[in-house]
Design a protein around this motif. Structure first.
Motif, PDB file in Angstrom:
ATOM      1  N   PHE A   5       0.857  -1.197   0.000  1.00  0.00           N
ATOM      2  CA  PHE A   5       0.000   0.000   0.000  1.00  0.00           C
ATOM      3  C   PHE A   5       0.886   1.238   0.000  1.00  0.00           C
ATOM      4  CE2 PHE A   5      -2.476  -3.412   1.679  1.00  0.00           C
ATOM      5  CZ  PHE A   5      -3.777  -3.168   1.297  1.00  0.00           C
ATOM      6  N   ARG A   6       0.287   2.361  -0.374  1.00  0.00           N
ATOM      7  CA  ARG A   6       1.068   3.603  -0.290  1.00  0.00           C
ATOM      8  C   ARG A   6       0.145   4.798  -0.066  1.00  0.00           C
ATOM      9  NH1 ARG A   6      -1.537   6.544  -4.100  1.00  0.00           N
ATOM     10  NH2 ARG A   6      -1.169   5.954  -6.249  1.00  0.00           N
ATOM     11  N   GLU A  28      -4.064   0.983   7.850  1.00  0.00           N
ATOM     12  CA  GLU A  28      -4.830  -0.103   8.474  1.00  0.00           C
ATOM     13  C   GLU A  28      -5.003  -1.293   7.552  1.00  0.00           C
ATOM     14  OE1 GLU A  28      -8.146   1.792  10.451  1.00  0.00           O
ATOM     15  OE2 GLU A  28      -6.568   2.783  11.629  1.00  0.00           O
ATOM     16  N   ALA A  29      -5.190  -1.019   6.266  1.00  0.00           N
ATOM     17  CA  ALA A  29      -5.314  -2.124   5.310  1.00  0.00           C
ATOM     18  C   ALA A  29      -4.002  -2.902   5.266  1.00  0.00           C
ATOM     19  CB  ALA A  29      -5.681  -1.593   3.936  1.00  0.00           C
ATOM     20  N   ALA A  30      -2.883  -2.179   5.327  1.00  0.00           N
ATOM     21  CA  ALA A  30      -1.576  -2.850   5.312  1.00  0.00           C
ATOM     22  C   ALA A  30      -1.432  -3.722   6.565  1.00  0.00           C
ATOM     23  CB  ALA A  30      -0.454  -1.820   5.241  1.00  0.00           C
ATOM     24  N   ARG A  31      -1.793  -3.142   7.695  1.00  0.00           N
ATOM     25  CA  ARG A  31      -1.656  -3.887   8.951  1.00  0.00           C
ATOM     26  C   ARG A  31      -2.551  -5.129   8.928  1.00  0.00           C
ATOM     27  NH1 ARG A  31      -3.216  -0.016  13.052  1.00  0.00           N
ATOM     28  NH2 ARG A  31      -1.601   1.248  12.073  1.00  0.00           N
ATOM     29  N   ALA A  32      -3.803  -4.938   8.516  1.00  0.00           N
ATOM     30  CA  ALA A  32      -4.778  -6.034   8.551  1.00  0.00           C
ATOM     31  C   ALA A  32      -4.388  -7.177   7.616  1.00  0.00           C
ATOM     32  CB  ALA A  32      -6.166  -5.511   8.189  1.00  0.00           C
ATOM     33  N   SER A  33      -3.655  -6.850   6.529  1.00  0.00           N
ATOM     34  CA  SER A  33      -3.352  -7.892   5.541  1.00  0.00           C
ATOM     35  C   SER A  33      -1.909  -8.375   5.640  1.00  0.00           C
ATOM     36  CB  SER A  33      -3.604  -7.329   4.135  1.00  0.00           C
ATOM     37  OG  SER A  33      -2.773  -6.201   3.930  1.00  0.00           O
ATOM     38  N   GLY A  34      -1.189  -7.906   6.650  1.00  0.00           N
ATOM     39  CA  GLY A  34       0.227  -8.262   6.765  1.00  0.00           C
ATOM     40  C   GLY A  34       1.033  -7.676   5.620  1.00  0.00           C
ATOM     41  N   GLY A  35       0.549  -6.541   5.090  1.00  0.00           N
ATOM     42  CA  GLY A  35       1.201  -5.918   3.939  1.00  0.00           C
ATOM     43  C   GLY A  35       2.202  -4.849   4.333  1.00  0.00           C
ATOM     44  N   ARG A  36       2.741  -4.191   3.332  1.00  0.00           N
ATOM     45  CA  ARG A  36       3.730  -3.126   3.552  1.00  0.00           C
ATOM     46  C   ARG A  36       3.067  -1.771   3.326  1.00  0.00           C
ATOM     47  NH1 ARG A  36       7.857  -4.310  -0.836  1.00  0.00           N
ATOM     48  NH2 ARG A  36       8.818  -2.451   0.030  1.00  0.00           N
ATOM     49  N   MET A  37       3.583  -0.753   3.997  1.00  0.00           N
ATOM     50  CA  MET A  37       3.022   0.592   3.864  1.00  0.00           C
ATOM     51  C   MET A  37       4.138   1.544   3.431  1.00  0.00           C
ATOM     52  SD  MET A  37       0.610   2.846   4.231  1.00  0.00           S
ATOM     53  CE  MET A  37       0.425   4.596   4.570  1.00  0.00           C
ATOM     54  N   THR A 212       0.647  -2.860  -4.932  1.00  0.00           N
ATOM     55  CA  THR A 212      -0.388  -3.793  -5.403  1.00  0.00           C
ATOM     56  C   THR A 212      -1.787  -3.260  -5.149  1.00  0.00           C
ATOM     57  OG1 THR A 212      -0.410  -4.884  -3.247  1.00  0.00           O
ATOM     58  CG2 THR A 212       1.051  -5.836  -4.932  1.00  0.00           C
ATOM     59  N   ASP A 213      -1.919  -2.353  -4.168  1.00  0.00           N
ATOM     60  CA  ASP A 213      -3.235  -1.870  -3.745  1.00  0.00           C
ATOM     61  C   ASP A 213      -3.226  -0.364  -3.591  1.00  0.00           C
ATOM     62  OD1 ASP A 213      -2.931  -4.793  -2.627  1.00  0.00           O
ATOM     63  OD2 ASP A 213      -5.092  -4.363  -2.737  1.00  0.00           O
ATOM     64  N   ILE A 214      -4.047   0.297  -4.411  1.00  0.00           N
ATOM     65  CA  ILE A 214      -4.083   1.762  -4.368  1.00  0.00           C
ATOM     66  C   ILE A 214      -5.384   2.195  -3.701  1.00  0.00           C
ATOM     67  CG2 ILE A 214      -4.173   3.845  -5.771  1.00  0.00           C
ATOM     68  CD1 ILE A 214      -2.249   2.455  -7.700  1.00  0.00           C
ATOM     69  N   LEU A 236       3.022  -2.435 -17.674  1.00  0.00           N
ATOM     70  CA  LEU A 236       3.166  -2.462 -16.205  1.00  0.00           C
ATOM     71  C   LEU A 236       1.998  -3.234 -15.590  1.00  0.00           C
ATOM     72  CD1 LEU A 236       4.045   1.330 -15.799  1.00  0.00           C
ATOM     73  CD2 LEU A 236       5.624  -0.608 -16.015  1.00  0.00           C
ATOM     74  N   PRO A 237       2.210  -3.797 -14.394  1.00  0.00           N
ATOM     75  CA  PRO A 237       1.126  -4.559 -13.775  1.00  0.00           C
ATOM     76  C   PRO A 237      -0.056  -3.666 -13.377  1.00  0.00           C
ATOM     77  CG  PRO A 237       3.094  -4.526 -12.355  1.00  0.00           C
ATOM     78  CD  PRO A 237       3.450  -3.803 -13.609  1.00  0.00           C
ATOM     79  N   ALA A 238      -1.233  -4.273 -13.286  1.00  0.00           N
ATOM     80  CA  ALA A 238      -2.443  -3.548 -12.876  1.00  0.00           C
ATOM     81  C   ALA A 238      -2.655  -3.713 -11.378  1.00  0.00           C
ATOM     82  CB  ALA A 238      -3.647  -4.105 -13.620  1.00  0.00           C
ATOM     83  N   PRO A 239      -2.561  -2.636 -10.606  1.00  0.00           N
ATOM     84  CA  PRO A 239      -2.849  -2.766  -9.174  1.00  0.00           C
ATOM     85  C   PRO A 239      -4.360  -2.895  -8.942  1.00  0.00           C
ATOM     86  CG  PRO A 239      -1.751  -0.659  -9.690  1.00  0.00           C
ATOM     87  CD  PRO A 239      -2.199  -1.265 -10.977  1.00  0.00           C
ATOM     88  N   ARG A 240      -4.738  -3.270  -7.723  1.00  0.00           N
ATOM     89  CA  ARG A 240      -6.150  -3.196  -7.328  1.00  0.00           C
ATOM     90  C   ARG A 240      -6.405  -1.788  -6.811  1.00  0.00           C
ATOM     91  NH1 ARG A 240      -4.637  -8.492  -5.326  1.00  0.00           N
ATOM     92  NH2 ARG A 240      -3.613  -7.448  -3.589  1.00  0.00           N
ATOM     93  N   TYR A 241      -7.632  -1.298  -7.016  1.00  0.00           N
ATOM     94  CA  TYR A 241      -7.952   0.066  -6.589  1.00  0.00           C
ATOM     95  C   TYR A 241      -9.111   0.072  -5.612  1.00  0.00           C
ATOM     96  CZ  TYR A 241      -4.998   1.843 -10.350  1.00  0.00           C
ATOM     97  OH  TYR A 241      -3.927   2.131 -11.149  1.00  0.00           O
ATOM     98  N   HIS A 242      -9.053   1.037  -4.719  1.00  0.00           N
ATOM     99  CA  HIS A 242     -10.223   1.326  -3.886  1.00  0.00           C
ATOM    100  C   HIS A 242     -10.268   2.838  -3.710  1.00  0.00           C
ATOM    101  CE1 HIS A 242     -13.212   1.413  -0.828  1.00  0.00           C
ATOM    102  NE2 HIS A 242     -12.383   1.881   0.070  1.00  0.00           N
TER     103      HIS A 242
END
Ligand code: GLU
Length: 284
Positions: A5-6, A28-37, A212-214, A236-242
């Motif tokens: 996430f960024r 929070e999305a990063a934390r909840a998914s074990g992702g990076r911020m 990966t997630d915008i 380039l790869p397609a990220p997921r968006y919200h």
């Protein structure tokens, strides 16, 4: 691979409640998914960005309790990457120089509207869709203008780009939505004085940083059409968006500048706590 996430603010003012919402949703999305911020400083517009705003971003986010990985990417340190992407699009024949200033475009379009009695199409942000004046300039005339030092912007030939890309879509919070880049017309990808634009740099940065997630505000929803197009053209790869809800001011407009009512520094100065900010941003 963990999701990435960024939060990508521009240091052209102080952060407000809308930024707090975006930063906290990402963290929070990063934390909840074990992702990076990640944190990215979008500082390409030298006329509006200032070091004191950048310093304030770090301070305000830390106060809010947002943490991010080091090093922070600053767009101003990657101009060569943006230039290389423009060169690639140029080599595909998808870019052309456009010589009219913004004022000139507005005047020429107003003339057309007066003659036809019909409004010229606007882009999703309400700006004039570029009428492609410079697109049909013969090559020798282009060369003559450039050699004479005429300022120009580099625009994407949308029709040609769409022929190459075909129909596009993106993942919006788990649902596929159709992209409509044509609504933007021949967007500017670089100005003579800045080697890039928001659309171009954001796409390059997200790819280079492995985002990966915008998660960002709804005000950028329609821009995603252009981003998907550029990602496709550049392979380039397609990220997921919200695209999340916006926080509006008392008049129902999206927050633009930091004010006493919504600026994080002002609210902090008034004795409010990070949990007050979360509540005001509608998070708890
Ligand atoms: N820098 C942009 C802004 O502050 C956000 C870009 C993005 O999240 O894609 O509005």
């Amino acid at each position: 691979m963990p999701p990435v996430f960024r939060f990508a603010p521009s240091p052209n003012g102080y952060l407000h409640l809308g930024h707090a919402l975006s930063a906290l949703l990402n963290a929070e999305a990063a934390r909840a998914s074990g992702g990076r911020m990640l944190l990215r400083i979008e500082d390409i517009d030298e006329t509006r960005c200032r070091p004191e705003y950048e310093a304030a971003i770090y301070e305000d986010l830390a106060w809010l309790g947002v943490t991010w990985e080091q090093p922070v990417r600053r767009q101003s340190e990657h101009l060569d990457d943006y230039r290389a992407a423009i060169d690639r699009l140029d080599a595909m024949g998808l870019i052309y120089p456009a010589f009219e200033s913004r004022t000139e475009i507005a005047r020429l379009v107003a003339e057309r509207e007066a003659i036809s009695g019909q409004a010229w199409p606007r882009d999703p942000d309400g700006g004039i869709r570029y009428p492609e004046f410079s697109k049909s300039l013969p090559e020798p005339e282009r060369r003559r203008l450039i050699e004479a030092g005429a300022p120009y912007a580099r625009r994407l030939d949308m029709t040609a780009a769409l022929v190459r890309s075909g129909p596009l879509q993106w993942d919006e919070a788990g649902k596929m939505v159709a992209a409509d880049p044509a609504a933007w017309g021949d967007v500017i990808l670089a100005r003579k004085d800045t080697p890039n634009s928001y659309h171009l740099s954001v796409v390059i940065d997200d790819a280079q940083q492995g985002v990966t997630d915008i998660v960002r505000g709804r005000d950028l929803f329609h821009s995603t059409s252009v981003h998907r197009l550029l990602q496709t053209l550049l392979g380039l790869p397609a990220p997921r968006y919200h695209h999340h809800r916006l926080i509006l001011d008392a008049d129902g407009r999206k927050l633009s500048k930091s004010t006493a009512a919504t600026g994080l520094r002002e609210l902090r100065g008034q004795g409010l706590t990070p949990s007050d900010i979360r509540r005001m941003a509608g998070l708890d």
